[in-house]
Design an enzyme around this catalytic site. Structure first.
Site: not given
Lengths: 322, 515
Positions: B168, B469
Site C-alpha cells: 500500500c 496501512h
C-alpha cells in the site's frame, strides 16, 4: 470624418463640452467597434480551423455517460461494489501465473531476496545477475545520505564469504554422507537429507552418489550402526549448517564468494536482529500491510521438514508481516 | 489542407517577396513601435469613404486602404487587378481570385514575430498560443476518431491499485504521482523520449508512461502494478523485499530511479544533479540554501543543495530557546505573535518556520570560518533558494532516536493554499514580524503569486511504528477530492482531507512561468 490627433488638453476641453446624450452615443460607438473587432477575431479563428482541417477534431462520438462518477454509499466512484475479487498476474521473472495479492512475497522469493528464498533462485542470481546487483548497490549509496548505517551493513554482508579449504571439504562430505541419504533428486537437483534408511531411495542410488562424489567404494555400515537423526531434537542451527555443507559439497564448481542473497541467510537468529537493526537505523515507519492477518506458516519451529527441498519452511516470519 | 496559402499568393510572393506584407503588418496591424502605432492611429481609414470601422483592408500591390463592407477594396481589386489584400485588424490575407481568406506559413511567421514585439512594448513577456496539430498529427487524429472527453464528472483519470502484499505504500505514491498535473501532462502529451540504454522493458520512465495510459484508459477494474514493483525492486535493491515499508523512502527512491533512467545510465551526469534537465528535476527539484554566519566576523558562508522534499521535525524543539527580546534577537520569533516555539508545532507553517529559523550551533560545534580563519561559534539557517514546481513535505512522525520509538500522531494542520514567500532565501535576515505582516517589504505583487502553492495529494498512515496501512487523498478536476485505499476509490470532501493526520503532503505551484 477626418482623424486629427488631439493633444490631451484639447481632448479634455472637447470632452467637457459634450452633452450627456452625445457622450452616450460616442461610448456606444466605441463599444460597437470593440465588439465588432472581437467577433471578427473569433470568426477568423473558426475559419482558419475549418480551412486547415482541425475544427472538430476534439468532438467525440463516445458516450460520456459511460464514464460518470458514481456517488452512492457502498459503491466506489466507478459504481462497483467492493468485492474481494481474485486478480491474477504473471511474474516477469519466472512467467508463472499467480494471485495478485500474493505477488510480492512470490517475487521476493523468485528474485532471491527473501531469507527463505529458494537456493536455486539465489544461485541463479549469483551466476547471472551478480554484476547488476553490484552496480545497483553502489548507486543506492549515492542518495542514501542519511542512511549510511544501512548500506554499510549490506556491504558487510557481502564481504563475508565462507572460504573452505579443499581438504576440509572432503572430510565434511564424508561425514555428511555417513549421516544422510544423499541421493540427488532428479527434478530439484538437491540432495536428500533424510536418514540413510529413507524409503524414497534405494541403497543402490546411495552407493552411486557416494561413488561419484568421493570417488571410492564405501560400504555402507549396517543399519544398526546408523546414526539416527532424531528429528524432534534436531535444532535449526544444525539444519542450516547441514544444508550449507551439502550445497558446498554438491556444487564443487561454484565460487565460494557468497552472493548477497546467500550470505543474508546466516544461521538462525542473527538475520532477524540484523533486519530489525536495519529498520531501526532509518528514520521511517514501516507499514504497508494488507488487511488480512493470517500468517502463511505454521507457528513454532518444531515441524522441521526434512524432505527433499532445501529451503526451511519452519522459520517464522517477523511479527510485522501482516 | 495546410498553411500553404493559395497559388495566387504563391506567385505574388515569388514575384514581389514579402516586403509589402511586412511593412503593412509592422505599422498598421501590429504596431511594433511607438511611431508605428501613431501612424496606425492616424492613417487607418478608407481612402474612398474615410470610414475606419468597416473591416478595412490594405492592398498588397499598392498603397490603398479600402473598406470591405463598403465594397471599396473589392472595386479597387477588380479595377486595378490587385487581387490580394490584408485585413487591417488581424493581418489575414484575402485573395479575390479565390474569393476567400488564405493562410500562409511564411506570412504567419512574420505576423507572429511582430505580435511578440508589440506585446513586449506593452510589458507582456510571452504570448499564449493554443496547440495546433502538425500535418502528421492531423492525419493520425483523423484516422483515429475515438475521443475521450474528460468532463468534470468523469472518472477517467481515477483508478484503483491492487495491493500485491504489503504494497500500500507503493500504491499511495503512485496515486500521488498520477495526479501531479505537470507530470500527467508531460506523459499524456507524449513528450517522453526513452533514454534508457539497456533493455527498454526495464525502463521505469516508460513504465510510468504506461501507468498514465492505464489510469486514463477509462477502465473501472483496479490496475495490478506488478511490473512496476518488479522494476522498482530491480533498480532499487535496498527497497526490495516483502515487508512493510515507508512511503517516503519509496517516493525518494522512485524519483531517484526515474531521474537516472531519464538521462540513461550515464555515470557522469548522475553525479552532477545541478545540470540535469529531465522532467523529474524540472518538477521536483528545488534548491535549499544553507547560510552559516560566523559569530566573530559576521562572515557568511553559503551553500545551495538540491532537494526533492523537505522533512520536518515534529517533536519539541531540541534547542534551548533563548527567547530574549534583546538587541540581537532576530532569532527569537516575536513573542507578541504568540508562537509557541518551545512547544511542539501544531501546523505546517509552524514546522516550516522552525525549519527556516536560524539556529545557534553550540560551542561544541565550532566551525572554521574562512573569513577570520579561526574556529568560531556560528549560526546556521536554512531557506529556500529555488522552489520546485511540486513541493513535497514529509512530516517526521516516526522517531527512532534513543528516546522515542513511537509514532508521533499529533494533529498537524496544513492549509489548502500555501504561500512559501516567508521561507524564501530572499526574505532571510528580515525579522519574522515583517514576514508575517501582509504588505511590508513586498516590492512587486507578481512575486507574491510566484510562491503560492495548492495542495493536491496527501498520504496518510494509520497504525503504529511497527505496522500499519497507507491511504491517500488526491485532487482531481481542480477541486474534487478522492480517497484512494488500494483498490477502493471513493469521493471525499476537502474537509476530510484537511482533517486527516497527514504524513506526506504534496503541493503544486499555482502559477507556472515561462522560462
Amino acid at each position: 470624418m477626418q482623424q486629427i490627433p488631439l493633444t490631451d488638453e484639447e481632448a479634455l476641453v472637447l470632452l467637457q463640452s459634450i452633452s450627456s446624450d452625445e457622450l452616450e452615443s460616442f461610448s456606444q460607438d466605441i463599444y460597437d467597434e470593440v465588439a465588432n473587432e472581437v467577433s471578427l477575431g473569433l470568426c477568423f479563428e473558426v475559419h482558419r480551423a475549418v480551412k486547415l482541417g482541425f475544427l472538430f477534431l476534439d468532438e467525440s462520438k463516445e458516450d460520456e455517460k459511460k464514464f460518470e462518477i458514481v456517488d452512492e454509499i457502498g459503491r466506489d466512484v466507478f459504481g462497483q461494489v467492493p468485492m474481494k475479487k481474485q486478480f491474477e498476474c504473471i511474474c516477469p521473472n519466472c512467467q508463472r501465473n499467480l494471485a495478485a495479492s500474493r505477488f510480492a512475497p512470490h517475487l521476493e522469493k523468485c528474485m532471491g531476496m527473501g531469507r527463505n528464498s529458494s537456493r536455486l533462485a539465489s544461485k541463479r542470481i549469483a551466476n547471472t545477475g551478480k554484476v547488476d546487483s553490484d552496480i545497483d548497490d553502489l548507486d543506492d549509496g549515492d542518495w542514501n545520505y542519511g542512511n549510511d548505517k544501512k548500506s554499510s551493513k549490506k556491504k558487510r554482508d557481502k564481504n563475508c564469504p565462507r572460504k573452505i579449504k579443499p581438504k576440509a571439504r572432503n572430510e565434511e562430505r564424508k561425514a555428511l554422507l555417513l549421516q544422510c541419504c544423499g541421493v540427488i533428486s532428479e527434478h530439484t537437483k538437491k540432495m536428500c537429507t533424510r536418514s540413510r534408511r529413507c524409503p524414497q531411495h534405494t541403497d543402490e542410488q546411495r552407493q552411486i552418489v557416494r561413488l561419484s562424489l568421493l570417488g571410492q567404494q564405501i560400504t555402507l555400515p549396517e543399519t544398526t550402526d546408523d546414526i539416527q537423526v532424531d528429528i524432534d531434537t534436531y535444532d535449526e542451527g544444525q539444519t542450516q549448517l547441514l544444508q550449507e555443507a551439502m550445497y558446498r559439497s554438491w556444487d564443487t564448481g561454484s565460487s565460494t564468494n557468497a552472493s548477497p542473497a546467500d550470505s543474508g541467510s546466516a544461521p538462525g537468529g542473527s538475520i532477524s536482529s540484523k533486519r530489525k537493526e536495519k529498520r531501526a537505523s532509518s528514520n521511517s515507519g514501516r507499514s504497508g500491510g494488507s488487511k488480512k492477518s493470517k500468517s502463511r506458516l505454521p507457528p513454532g519451529g518444531s515441524s522441521i521438514n526434512m524432505g527433499n527441498h532445501g529451503a526451511l519452511v519452519s522459520q517464522p516470519h517477523l511479527p510485522s508481516d501482516i | 489542407m495546410s498553411v500553404h496559402g493559395c497559388a495566387h499568393l504563391a506567385s505574388f510572393k515569388s514575384a514581389k517577396g514579402t516586403q509589402s506584407y511586412r511593412v503593412l503588418h509592422a505599422y498598421f496591424i501590429a504596431g511594433i513601435t511607438e511611431e508605428a502605432r501613431k501612424k496606425k492611429a492616424q492613417t487607418c481609414f478608407c481612402h474612398t469613404c474615410c470610414r475606419h470601422t468597416s473591416r478595412l483592408h490594405a492592398c498588397l500591390y499598392c498603397v490603398y486602404f479600402g473598406c470591405y463592407d463598403g465594397k471599396h477594396i473589392r472595386e479597387h481589386a477588380l479595377s486595378k487587378k490587385h487581387n490580394l489584400a490584408v485585413d487591417i485588424s488581424y493581418g489575414t490575407v484575402f485573395c479575390f481570385s479565390c474569393g476567400d481568406y488564405v493562410y500562409d506559413k511564411e506570412l504567419e511567421a512574420i505576423a507572429k514575430r511582430h505580435r511578440r514585439k508589440a506585446a513586449k512594448l506593452n510589458g507582456i513577456k510571452e504570448q499564449y498560443y493554443e496547440w495546433e496539430p502538425t500535418n502528421f498529427e492531423l492525419d493520425l487524429l483523423r484516422r483515429n476518431p475515438r475521443r475521450k472527453r474528460i468532463s468534470d464528472n468523469s472518472y477517467i483519470g481515477l483508478r484503483g491499485l491492487i495491493n500485491l502484499g504489503n504494497t500500500c505504500f507503493m500504491n499511495c505514491i503512485v496515486q500521488a504521482l498520477m495526479h501531479t498535473p505537470l507530470l500527467r501532462d508531460y506523459f499524456l502529451a507524449d513528450r517522453n523520449v526513452c533514454h534508457f540504454q539497456d533493455d527498454p522493458s526495464m525502463c521505469l520512465v516508460c513504465e510510468m508512461s504506461q501507468l498514465f495510459q492505464e489510469f486514463y484508459s477509462g477502465k473501472s477494474t483496479p490496475h495490478i502494478p506488478f511490473r512496476l514493483l518488479h522494476l522498482v525492486w530491480t533498480h532499487a535493491r535496498h527497497l526490495a523485499g516483502y515487508e512493510q515499508q515507508d512511503a517516503h523512502e519509496f517516493f525518494i527512491a522512485t524519483l531517484d530511479v526515474l531521474h537516472r533512467h531519464c538521462k540513461g545510465t550515464n555515470g557522469l551526469s548522475s553525479s552532477n544533479p545541478h545540470h540535469c534537465n529531465c522532467i523529474v528535476d524540472q518538477i521536483f527539484t528545488g534548491g535549499l540554501q544553507s547560510d552559516v554566519v560566523c559569530q566573530a566576523c559576521r562572515g557568511v558562508s553559503t551553500t545551495i543543495d538540491p532537494f526533492w522534499d523537505i522533512s520536518l521535525d515534529l517533536g519539541p524543539s531540541l534547542h534551548l530557546q533563548s527567547s530574549t527580546s534583546g538587541p540581537n534577537s532576530t532569532e527569537s520569533m516575536g513573542n507578541d505573535i504568540g508562537l509557541n516555539e518551545d512547544m511542539e508545532p501544531t501546523s505546517l507553517l509552524d514546522c516550516l518556520e522552525r525549519f527556516t529559523r536560524p539556529e545557534h550551533l553550540g560551542s561544541s560545534a565550532k566551525i572554521k570560518c574562512n573569513g577570520c580563519q579561526s574556529y568560531q561559534e556560528s549560526t546556521k539557517q536554512l531557506t529556500m533558494k529555488k522552489l520546485p514546481v511540486v513541493a513535497s513535505f514529509h512530516l517526521k512522525r516516526f522517531e527512532h532516536s534513543t528516546r522515542f520509538h513511537k509514532k508521533i500522531s499529533t494533529f498537524i494542520s496544513f492549509p489548502q493554499y500555501l504561500d512559501m514567500t516567508p521561507f524564501m532565501s530572499s526574505r532571510r535576515g528580515k525579522s519574522s514580524n515583517s514576514s508575517r505582516a501582509s504588505d511590508n517589504g513586498y516590492t512587486n505583487s507578481v512575486s507574491i503569486a510566484d510562491n503560492k502553492y495548492c495542495l493536491f495529494a496527501v498520504v496518510n498512515h494509520i497504525g503504529t511504528i511497527e505496522t500499519g496501512h497507507y491511504t491517500a487523498y488526491i485532487r482531481q478536476h481542480r477541486d474534487q477530492w478522492f480517497k484512494c485505499d488500494d483498490h477502493l476509490i471513493t469521493r471525499a470532501t476537502v474537509q476530510d482531507v484537511l482533517d486527516s493526520e497527514g504524513y506526506l503532503l504534496f503541493y503544486h505551484k499555482q502559477i507556472l512561468e515561462y522560462e
